[in-house]
Design a protein around this motif. Structure first.
Motif, PDB file in Angstrom:
ATOM      1  N   UNK A   1       4.577  11.711  -4.558  1.00  0.00           N
ATOM      2  CA  UNK A   1       3.182  11.686  -4.105  1.00  0.00           C
ATOM      3  C   UNK A   1       2.909  10.413  -3.310  1.00  0.00           C
ATOM      4  N   UNK A   2       3.410   9.288  -3.784  1.00  0.00           N
ATOM      5  CA  UNK A   2       3.172   8.018  -3.099  1.00  0.00           C
ATOM      6  C   UNK A   2       3.783   8.026  -1.701  1.00  0.00           C
ATOM      7  N   UNK A   3       4.966   8.597  -1.570  1.00  0.00           N
ATOM      8  CA  UNK A   3       5.597   8.685  -0.249  1.00  0.00           C
ATOM      9  C   UNK A   3       4.774   9.587   0.677  1.00  0.00           C
ATOM     10  N   UNK A   4       4.304  10.710   0.153  1.00  0.00           N
ATOM     11  CA  UNK A   4       3.502  11.618   0.972  1.00  0.00           C
ATOM     12  C   UNK A   4       2.220  10.944   1.452  1.00  0.00           C
ATOM     13  N   UNK A   5       1.561  10.229   0.555  1.00  0.00           N
ATOM     14  CA  UNK A   5       0.326   9.529   0.944  1.00  0.00           C
ATOM     15  C   UNK A   5       0.637   8.420   1.946  1.00  0.00           C
ATOM     16  N   UNK A   6       1.729   7.697   1.730  1.00  0.00           N
ATOM     17  CA  UNK A   6       2.109   6.647   2.669  1.00  0.00           C
ATOM     18  C   UNK A   6       2.374   7.192   4.058  1.00  0.00           C
ATOM     19  N   UNK A   7       3.058   8.334   4.141  1.00  0.00           N
ATOM     20  CA  UNK A   7       3.325   8.945   5.445  1.00  0.00           C
ATOM     21  C   UNK A   7       2.040   9.419   6.107  1.00  0.00           C
ATOM     22  N   UNK A   8       1.137   9.998   5.311  1.00  0.00           N
ATOM     23  CA  UNK A   8      -0.130  10.466   5.862  1.00  0.00           C
ATOM     24  C   UNK A   8      -0.963   9.300   6.394  1.00  0.00           C
TER      25      UNK A   8
ATOM     26  N   UNK B   1       1.238  -3.159  11.330  1.00  0.00           N
ATOM     27  CA  UNK B   1       0.665  -4.033  10.305  1.00  0.00           C
ATOM     28  C   UNK B   1      -0.098  -3.199   9.271  1.00  0.00           C
ATOM     29  N   UNK B   2      -0.856  -2.215   9.737  1.00  0.00           N
ATOM     30  CA  UNK B   2      -1.562  -1.335   8.802  1.00  0.00           C
ATOM     31  C   UNK B   2      -0.578  -0.624   7.883  1.00  0.00           C
ATOM     32  N   UNK B   3       0.494  -0.070   8.465  1.00  0.00           N
ATOM     33  CA  UNK B   3       1.484   0.657   7.666  1.00  0.00           C
ATOM     34  C   UNK B   3       2.177  -0.269   6.669  1.00  0.00           C
ATOM     35  N   UNK B   4       2.462  -1.487   7.081  1.00  0.00           N
ATOM     36  CA  UNK B   4       3.113  -2.448   6.196  1.00  0.00           C
ATOM     37  C   UNK B   4       2.249  -2.741   4.969  1.00  0.00           C
ATOM     38  N   UNK B   5       0.961  -2.974   5.200  1.00  0.00           N
ATOM     39  CA  UNK B   5       0.063  -3.328   4.096  1.00  0.00           C
ATOM     40  C   UNK B   5      -0.151  -2.150   3.162  1.00  0.00           C
ATOM     41  N   UNK B   6      -0.505  -0.992   3.715  1.00  0.00           N
ATOM     42  CA  UNK B   6      -0.855   0.146   2.856  1.00  0.00           C
ATOM     43  C   UNK B   6       0.369   0.696   2.122  1.00  0.00           C
ATOM     44  N   UNK B   7       1.532   0.712   2.770  1.00  0.00           N
ATOM     45  CA  UNK B   7       2.730   1.225   2.099  1.00  0.00           C
ATOM     46  C   UNK B   7       3.143   0.315   0.952  1.00  0.00           C
ATOM     47  N   UNK B   8       3.061  -1.000   1.166  1.00  0.00           N
ATOM     48  CA  UNK B   8       3.401  -1.929   0.079  1.00  0.00           C
ATOM     49  C   UNK B   8       2.425  -1.789  -1.079  1.00  0.00           C
ATOM     50  N   UNK B   9       1.131  -1.609  -0.765  1.00  0.00           N
ATOM     51  CA  UNK B   9       0.123  -1.474  -1.825  1.00  0.00           C
ATOM     52  C   UNK B   9       0.327  -0.209  -2.644  1.00  0.00           C
TER      53      UNK B   9
ATOM     54  N   UNK C   1       8.108   9.504   8.714  1.00  0.00           N
ATOM     55  CA  UNK C   1       7.874   8.578   7.607  1.00  0.00           C
ATOM     56  C   UNK C   1       8.101   9.262   6.258  1.00  0.00           C
ATOM     57  N   UNK C   2       7.643  10.509   6.143  1.00  0.00           N
ATOM     58  CA  UNK C   2       7.839  11.235   4.885  1.00  0.00           C
ATOM     59  C   UNK C   2       9.326  11.453   4.607  1.00  0.00           C
ATOM     60  N   UNK C   3      10.056  11.929   5.613  1.00  0.00           N
ATOM     61  CA  UNK C   3      11.485  12.179   5.416  1.00  0.00           C
ATOM     62  C   UNK C   3      12.237  10.882   5.119  1.00  0.00           C
TER      63      UNK C   3
END
Length: 567
Positions: free
Chosen positions: A109-116, A137-145, A333-335
């Motif tokens: 689920x976390x990966x799916x949300x990160x990709x979305x 930068x947005x992707x870096x912050x939100x994916x780490x969180x 990103x999801x894959x």
């Protein structure tokens, strides 16, 4: 131009560049401004947390501090609004990530949300053309969180830290307006003068497009700068001279005020901290300034804001070339995250961020970015291995190391993306140390593996998800350029057309030609599409610049022999 004419050419698969991808460029002239801004914006909250013994909260303040990277080429009036929107967007993404992390610990689920989230961030950054560093930068912050331990009750406090750091970042980026109010406009004008000098010295299609884009950027900077001041009025007159050089056909030689050496001298004086140079008045200057004042007043009206919203909706609507890239980002990103997780990597969000960073306007550029990311990250983990003993000597050493790499990343990334990645990688790994020491060998292995997975899977997804709309953008740009040229020709032929009408027609045609060349450049590096109508592109550009010269002649900006002035 008929659709049949376009389809008669066979689709092409372009060769992917290898040589030159890692070549170093000259540093950007204001490289130190985002570098210093992000260091100041990070140092204050980081040192404050250090003094409180709460370095485990650095991740949340860093989310706000990194907003200081945006908007440095914009006038301060526009920059203030842009950075504010960046902070709001960062807050929205971080809030979604933290709430998700607090509700589930399912990696899938976390990966799916990160990709979305990465796809949404990519879409809006491209649609609004927010500029570097874009969505990464947005992707870096939100994916780490997403993958940080979180409880729902902690979210408000962590969001408050992010917003406080974001507010400080806003002050850092907007603060220089207090002592150098017209700095960004001066820089944009100097770039236009330099580009016009390069075209006047060695005219060709590429230098002409570069000059047209620089002049268009200078006008946009002046239009967005706010109320006219004496300095801005002098800058407007300098841009008029740059336009004169651009509008003068190469075969006619130099006209007064378009000498390359003189343009370069004005550019150097404009960049300096002294007074703006006062060139001799160009013919038609008063009318030119009347036109920009009218356009500036129109942009302050509500109608101008509605038009900006309509442009954004068109950029996101059906047929938009932005949407296939968003789908690529989502799928890739999801894959990448799922493959990384299947391989047992403990930090699959690194693969998500790597895939998100790969996606550029076309496949050729995405391939180049993938190579740069791979080389930079692999060298970066070696730098991390060398510096980790020093960083672990104490909390203050760790803070100082992160600040150093933060500065180095922004200082080096304009030379080439891979060189900046050499500094970004150890910085990202060191940020993990704030939450507690982890085995360095495992971190190095995970980061290297995630880099390879993210680049490989991300690029394969880019090949699989085609962007046939790139050629459609070219067709629309051709139509828009033709329409803008027709309007300009009618204005030139109309004896009753006044300065504002001529200026509006010329400015619209310049913008259309810049968009046409950009659309062609993007589509030329895309696979699996109809071949480009290169002859139509060339003919449209040549005809458009002839009309620009005729319009400038009618305005009095240049004086050409009658045979060369005809459209």
């Amino acid at each position: 131009m008929s659709d049949t004419a376009v389809r008669s050419r066979k689709p092409s698969v372009h060769k992917l560049p290898v040589t030159g991808v890692l070549r170093l460029n000259s540093p950007a002239e204001i490289w130190y401004k985002p570098a210093l801004s992000v260091v100041v914006a990070s140092a204050v909250p980081n040192l404050l947390l250090y003094s409180l013994g709460r370095l485990d909260l650095v991740m949340y303040t860093m989310a706000g501090s990194l907003c200081a990277l945006y908007g440095h080429n914009l006038p301060y009036a526009r920059r203030a609004h842009t950075v504010l929107r960046v902070i709001v967007g960062m807050a929205a993404g971080l809030a979604a990530a933290l709430v998700t992390a607090s509700l589930t610990d399912s990696t899938a689920v976390l990966i799916a949300v990160g990709a979305l989230l990465a796809a949404v961030q990519k879409t809006f950054c491209d649609a609004t053309r927010i500029g570097p560093p874009g969505n990464v930068i947005f992707a870096f912050v939100t994916s780490a969180a997403l993958f940080a331990p979180q409880e729902l009750g902690q979210v408000p406090g962590h969001m408050a830290l992010m917003l406080a750091a974001g507010a400080f970042s806003w002050l850092v980026t907007a603060g220089p307006a207090l002592w150098r109010r017209e700095g960004p406009e001066r820089l944009a004008t100097a770039r236009a003068l330099d580009a016009a000098a390069a075209y006047a010295a060695a005219p060709d299609a590429r230098s002409r497009h570069t000059a047209a884009a620089a002049v268009q950027g200078a006008w946009q900077s002046l239009l967005a700068s706010g109320r006219p001041t004496p300095v801005r009025q002098e800058l407007e007159r300098l841009v008029v001279h740059a336009e004169r050089a651009l509008a003068t056909p190469a075969a006619d030689g130099h006209v007064p005020g378009t000498d390359p050496d003189e343009l370069r001298r004005w550019a150097a004086e404009t960049r300096a901290r002294g007074p703006v140079p006062s060139p001799p008045p160009a013919p038609g200057t008063l009318e030119q300034l009347f036109g920009i004042d009218a356009e500036r007043a129109g942009q302050r009206m509500r109608r101008g804001r509605r038009e900006a919203r309509r442009r954004l909706l068109r950029a996101l609507g059906p047929g938009s070339p932005v949407l296939p890239v968003a789908v690529r980002t989502l799928v890739g990103c999801a894959l990448a995250g799922y493959v990384s997780s299947a391989l047992g990597v403990g930090h699959p969000y690194w693969a998500i961020v790597t895939a998100a960073s790969v996606y550029q306007p076309n496949l050729a550029l995405s391939w180049s970015r993938g190579l740069q990311r791979t080389v930079g990250n692999l060298l970066g983990v070696l730098v991390f291995a060398a510096v980790i003993p020093l960083a672990r000597t104490g909390p203050l050493a760790l803070v100082l190391c992160v600040l150093f790499f933060n500065f180095a990343a922004e200082a080096l990334i304009t030379r080439n993306y891979w060189l900046g990645s050499v500094a970004v990688t150890p910085m990202a790994l060191l940020i993990l140390e704030f939450g507690g020491f982890q085995p360095a060998g495992r971190l190095i292995t995970d980061r290297a593996l995630d880099t390879l997975v993210g680049v490989a899977v991300g690029f394969l997804a880019a090949i699989a998800v085609t962007n046939r709309r790139a050629s459609g953008r070219v067709e629309r740009a051709l139509a828009a350029a033709g329409d803008a040229r027709d309007r300009a020709e009618r204005a030139v032929a109309d004896p009753a057309a006044g300065p504002p009408a001529l200026e509006t027609a010329r400015r619209r045609l310049t913008a259309a030609l810049v968009e046409l060349r950009d659309a062609g450049d993007v589509a030329s590096g895309e696979w699996w599409q109809r071949a480009l109508p290169e002859e139509e592109l060339l003919a449209a550009e040549q005809a458009g610049h002839r009309t620009l010269a005729a319009t400038a002649q009618r305005q009095g900006l240049i004086t050409l022999p009658p045979a060369n002035g005809a459209v």
